[in-house]
Design a protein around this motif. Sequence first.
Motif, PDB file in Angstrom:
ATOM      1  N   MET A   1       1.082  40.830  46.755  1.00 51.67           N
ATOM      2  CA  MET A   1       0.531  41.221  45.462  1.00 51.67           C
ATOM      3  C   MET A   1       1.070  40.263  44.395  1.00 51.67           C
ATOM      4  O   MET A   1       2.252  39.945  44.361  1.00 51.67           O
ATOM      5  N   THR A   2       0.207  39.765  43.500  1.00 52.65           N
ATOM      6  CA  THR A   2       0.624  38.839  42.474  1.00 52.65           C
ATOM      7  C   THR A   2       1.569  39.510  41.493  1.00 52.65           C
ATOM      8  O   THR A   2       1.658  40.736  41.405  1.00 52.65           O
ATOM      9  N   ARG A   3       2.277  38.664  40.707  1.00 53.32           N
ATOM     10  CA  ARG A   3       3.224  39.209  39.736  1.00 53.32           C
ATOM     11  C   ARG A   3       2.517  40.092  38.720  1.00 53.32           C
ATOM     12  O   ARG A   3       3.013  41.162  38.360  1.00 53.32           O
ATOM     13  N   ARG A   4       1.339  39.652  38.252  1.00 56.12           N
ATOM     14  CA  ARG A   4       0.586  40.439  37.270  1.00 56.12           C
ATOM     15  C   ARG A   4       0.160  41.773  37.857  1.00 56.12           C
ATOM     16  O   ARG A   4       0.289  42.823  37.220  1.00 56.12           O
ATOM     17  N   SER A   5      -0.344  41.749  39.100  1.00 56.82           N
ATOM     18  CA  SER A   5      -0.777  42.991  39.747  1.00 56.82           C
ATOM     19  C   SER A   5       0.397  43.925  39.978  1.00 56.82           C
ATOM     20  O   SER A   5       0.275  45.140  39.805  1.00 56.82           O
ATOM     21  N   SER A   6       1.532  43.358  40.372  1.00 56.17           N
ATOM     22  CA  SER A   6       2.726  44.175  40.615  1.00 56.17           C
ATOM     23  C   SER A   6       3.212  44.835  39.332  1.00 56.17           C
ATOM     24  O   SER A   6       3.591  46.014  39.323  1.00 56.17           O
ATOM     25  N   LEU A   7       3.198  44.065  38.232  1.00 56.80           N
ATOM     26  CA  LEU A   7       3.631  44.614  36.951  1.00 56.80           C
ATOM     27  C   LEU A   7       2.704  45.732  36.495  1.00 56.80           C
ATOM     28  O   LEU A   7       3.158  46.801  36.050  1.00 56.80           O
ATOM     29  N   LEU A   8       1.398  45.504  36.624  1.00 55.87           N
ATOM     30  CA  LEU A   8       0.421  46.523  36.225  1.00 55.87           C
ATOM     31  C   LEU A   8       0.587  47.785  37.069  1.00 55.87           C
ATOM     32  O   LEU A   8       0.590  48.909  36.543  1.00 55.87           O
ATOM     33  N   THR A   9       0.762  47.608  38.376  1.00 52.74           N
ATOM     34  CA  THR A   9       0.939  48.749  39.270  1.00 52.74           C
ATOM     35  C   THR A   9       2.204  49.521  38.922  1.00 52.74           C
ATOM     36  O   THR A   9       2.213  50.763  38.889  1.00 52.74           O
ATOM     37  N   ILE A 181       1.166  47.115  26.208  1.00 51.57           N
ATOM     38  CA  ILE A 181       1.428  45.690  26.415  1.00 51.57           C
ATOM     39  C   ILE A 181       0.800  45.172  27.705  1.00 51.57           C
ATOM     40  O   ILE A 181       0.190  44.091  27.734  1.00 51.57           O
ATOM     41  N   VAL A 182       0.905  45.941  28.788  1.00 48.64           N
ATOM     42  CA  VAL A 182       0.579  45.437  30.122  1.00 48.64           C
ATOM     43  C   VAL A 182      -0.854  45.728  30.550  1.00 48.64           C
ATOM     44  O   VAL A 182      -1.496  44.883  31.188  1.00 48.64           O
ATOM     45  N   VAL A 183      -1.389  46.901  30.239  1.00 51.25           N
ATOM     46  CA  VAL A 183      -2.726  47.274  30.718  1.00 51.25           C
ATOM     47  C   VAL A 183      -3.782  46.485  29.956  1.00 51.25           C
ATOM     48  O   VAL A 183      -3.848  46.547  28.724  1.00 51.25           O
ATOM     49  N   PRO A 184      -4.613  45.720  30.650  1.00 52.19           N
ATOM     50  CA  PRO A 184      -5.659  44.943  29.967  1.00 52.19           C
ATOM     51  C   PRO A 184      -6.813  45.826  29.520  1.00 52.19           C
ATOM     52  O   PRO A 184      -7.058  46.882  30.096  1.00 52.19           O
ATOM     53  N   ALA A 185      -7.513  45.386  28.510  1.00 47.59           N
ATOM     54  CA  ALA A 185      -8.676  46.130  28.003  1.00 47.59           C
ATOM     55  C   ALA A 185      -9.966  45.480  28.497  1.00 47.59           C
ATOM     56  O   ALA A 185     -10.921  45.299  27.751  1.00 47.59           O
ATOM     57  N   THR A 186      -9.977  45.139  29.780  1.00 46.47           N
ATOM     58  CA  THR A 186     -11.104  44.381  30.331  1.00 46.47           C
ATOM     59  C   THR A 186     -11.995  45.196  31.246  1.00 46.47           C
ATOM     60  O   THR A 186     -12.930  44.672  31.827  1.00 46.47           O
ATOM     61  N   GLY A 187     -11.681  46.482  31.431  1.00 48.90           N
ATOM     62  CA  GLY A 187     -12.465  47.297  32.354  1.00 48.90           C
ATOM     63  C   GLY A 187     -13.911  47.479  31.902  1.00 48.90           C
ATOM     64  O   GLY A 187     -14.237  47.410  30.712  1.00 48.90           O
ATOM     65  N   THR A 188     -14.769  47.725  32.867  1.00 52.18           N
ATOM     66  CA  THR A 188     -16.181  47.926  32.585  1.00 52.18           C
ATOM     67  C   THR A 188     -16.416  49.278  31.916  1.00 52.18           C
ATOM     68  O   THR A 188     -15.872  50.290  32.346  1.00 52.18           O
ATOM     69  N   ARG A 189     -17.229  49.278  30.860  1.00 49.76           N
ATOM     70  CA  ARG A 189     -17.642  50.524  30.224  1.00 49.76           C
ATOM     71  C   ARG A 189     -19.055  50.837  30.685  1.00 49.76           C
ATOM     72  O   ARG A 189     -19.928  49.970  30.675  1.00 49.76           O
ATOM     73  N   HIS A 190     -19.271  52.048  31.096  1.00 42.91           N
ATOM     74  CA  HIS A 190     -20.561  52.429  31.657  1.00 42.91           C
ATOM     75  C   HIS A 190     -21.373  53.202  30.637  1.00 42.91           C
ATOM     76  O   HIS A 190     -20.826  53.965  29.838  1.00 42.91           O
ATOM     77  N   PRO A 191     -22.688  53.019  30.640  1.00 45.22           N
ATOM     78  CA  PRO A 191     -23.530  53.728  29.676  1.00 45.22           C
ATOM     79  C   PRO A 191     -23.577  55.221  29.968  1.00 45.22           C
ATOM     80  O   PRO A 191     -23.381  55.647  31.106  1.00 45.22           O
ATOM     81  N   GLY A 192     -23.851  55.989  28.945  1.00 46.98           N
ATOM     82  CA  GLY A 192     -23.962  57.435  29.119  1.00 46.98           C
ATOM     83  C   GLY A 192     -23.329  58.158  27.954  1.00 46.98           C
ATOM     84  O   GLY A 192     -22.976  57.558  26.935  1.00 46.98           O
ATOM     85  N   SER A 193     -23.171  59.451  28.085  1.00 50.72           N
ATOM     86  CA  SER A 193     -22.579  60.266  27.036  1.00 50.72           C
ATOM     87  C   SER A 193     -21.750  61.371  27.676  1.00 50.72           C
ATOM     88  O   SER A 193     -21.846  61.624  28.879  1.00 50.72           O
ATOM     89  N   VAL A 194     -20.921  62.012  26.861  1.00 48.65           N
ATOM     90  CA  VAL A 194     -20.100  63.111  27.359  1.00 48.65           C
ATOM     91  C   VAL A 194     -20.934  64.387  27.408  1.00 48.65           C
ATOM     92  O   VAL A 194     -21.550  64.779  26.421  1.00 48.65           O
ATOM     93  N   ASP A 195     -20.962  64.993  28.562  1.00 51.86           N
ATOM     94  CA  ASP A 195     -21.723  66.231  28.771  1.00 51.86           C
ATOM     95  C   ASP A 195     -20.852  67.412  28.333  1.00 51.86           C
ATOM     96  O   ASP A 195     -20.150  68.007  29.148  1.00 51.86           O
ATOM     97  N   LEU A 196     -20.902  67.758  27.041  1.00 53.96           N
ATOM     98  CA  LEU A 196     -20.042  68.822  26.528  1.00 53.96           C
ATOM     99  C   LEU A 196     -20.343  70.192  27.130  1.00 53.96           C
ATOM    100  O   LEU A 196     -19.412  70.929  27.480  1.00 53.96           O
ATOM    101  N   PRO A 197     -21.631  70.590  27.268  1.00 56.28           N
ATOM    102  CA  PRO A 197     -21.884  71.882  27.923  1.00 56.28           C
ATOM    103  C   PRO A 197     -21.317  71.931  29.339  1.00 56.28           C
ATOM    104  O   PRO A 197     -20.739  72.955  29.749  1.00 56.28           O
ATOM    105  N   GLY A 198     -21.465  70.830  30.081  1.00 60.85           N
ATOM    106  CA  GLY A 198     -20.899  70.782  31.423  1.00 60.85           C
ATOM    107  C   GLY A 198     -19.390  70.842  31.407  1.00 60.85           C
ATOM    108  O   GLY A 198     -18.767  71.511  32.239  1.00 60.85           O
ATOM    109  N   ALA A 199     -18.760  70.146  30.432  1.00 59.06           N
ATOM    110  CA  ALA A 199     -17.299  70.162  30.331  1.00 59.06           C
ATOM    111  C   ALA A 199     -16.787  71.557  29.985  1.00 59.06           C
ATOM    112  O   ALA A 199     -15.783  72.018  30.541  1.00 59.06           O
ATOM    113  N   ILE A 200     -17.488  72.234  29.069  1.00 57.66           N
ATOM    114  CA  ILE A 200     -17.057  73.570  28.643  1.00 57.66           C
ATOM    115  C   ILE A 200     -17.174  74.582  29.780  1.00 57.66           C
ATOM    116  O   ILE A 200     -16.251  75.372  30.039  1.00 57.66           O
TER     117      ILE A 200
END
Length: 477
Positions: A1-9, A181-200
């Motif tokens: 595992m790379t140094r970056r991956s190890s640090l993130l983990t 500091i360590v966690v990158p903000a590069t993750g994929t954001r997926h389209p959609g919305s929060v289903d509040l009735p389903g969450a409740i």
Amino acid sequence: MTRRSSLLTGVLAFAAMIVTVMQTQAVPILGLIATKLHVSTTSVSWVTTATLLSAAVFTPLLGRIGDLYGRKPTLLGTLVIAAIGSVVSATAGSLGVLLAGRTLQGVATAIFPLALSVLRDEIPAERLHGAMAIVSGTLAFGGGIGLVTTGLLTQGSDPGYHVVFWFTAGLAVVALALAAIVVPATGTRHPGSVDLPGAITLGGALILLLLPISQGHEWGWTSAATLGCFGGAIVMAALWVLIERRSAAPLVDLEMFTHRPVLFTNLSGVFIGFAMFLLFMGVSYLAQMPARIAGYGFTASILRASVEYLLPSTIASMLAAPLGGLLVGRIGGRYVLALSGIVGAAGFARMALAHEATGTVITASVVVGIAISFAYAAMPALIAASVPHRHNGVANGINSISRTVGSALGSAVITTLLTAKLLPHLPLPQEGQFTVAFWVGAGTCAATIAAALLGLRPQTRSATTEPAASQLVSAVG
């Protein structure tokens, strides 16, 4: 595992550890809290129940928010709430304020599925199962650390509970700084919305399920309140299914939820959560039994029970996590999950057959701790290979809740067992009740074997063609 991956983990593993530290830290000091706040045993039990119910509501919701709006900001926000909850708990001078703090601490349970989602975004597929195993392994480790540190922090002639929550406030602040500091903000954001009735409705169903499980020994298992809550949970679950079927963007894709690998992995999560809490509470209570009065036990203090009897199993869990990840890559998640059941059943059976000697109890609990770590290594890999990337956060959130349900069941079952048959004229359980409890643990681990070998197919096929999922198929067997 790379140094970056190890640090993130490492950073995500530290953050995930906080989840079970917060869940277990209050368990040994409920009596102390009741004394300090001048409340009844029944009232103080809500200190653990509040965290449980909060986790049930917010974990799948925050997992979904992370999928939609970004894992890093959601993770940082969750850590902020966990830190605030810890500070509120640490400064509480009344039960109401303490319950408010513990409710905020329960939100921290979402850290774990969010951490797994970040790993899936950032770690190469060939290293992903190992990284997930390490992060998952910290859950069992954190549970033990929560108990041990509570024992250490409440020593002295006039112990207080405030310092226990200041400790987790410090952990949350450190985790927040490291993640920022360590966690990158590069993750994929997926389209959609929060289903509040389903969450409740999902949150309502889980609350109505967990509430009688956690309070049933106080209310009575056949009381109107207990049966009413269980009935309400069924009705609310049916309403949730109806809402999700009609929603254009449901909180939980029901087809994914009932997908065979996901369904049986979540069922295994219930079994493993049950086994973990039964181990922690069973061994802790056994160690603290006054031998001269009860005729069995080891007359240990809270500190000694935590350090001598529980810490070895938590350390073993942590050390076994990388091995679990390696085994997932070599033989597949299905077989590692089955192996965890075999090892756990053996450990509990050993304690059921012989728990008169310290060495026997510690060795057997270490074996069970390793089993739990193996299961935690297998389940995230099975989930990751079975759901589309866009549902990863909520899927792991539901799996976290399955373990929470199991933990609540384990706590309720052992409490019920240990109060069912008492020694004559003493408020202490008969020794045979511990034997029964450990056999129940062995049976739960055996059920995990059945879920893995009979419920999961030899090769788990992903429900999507997305690269991250398809690359993991070979790793879950």
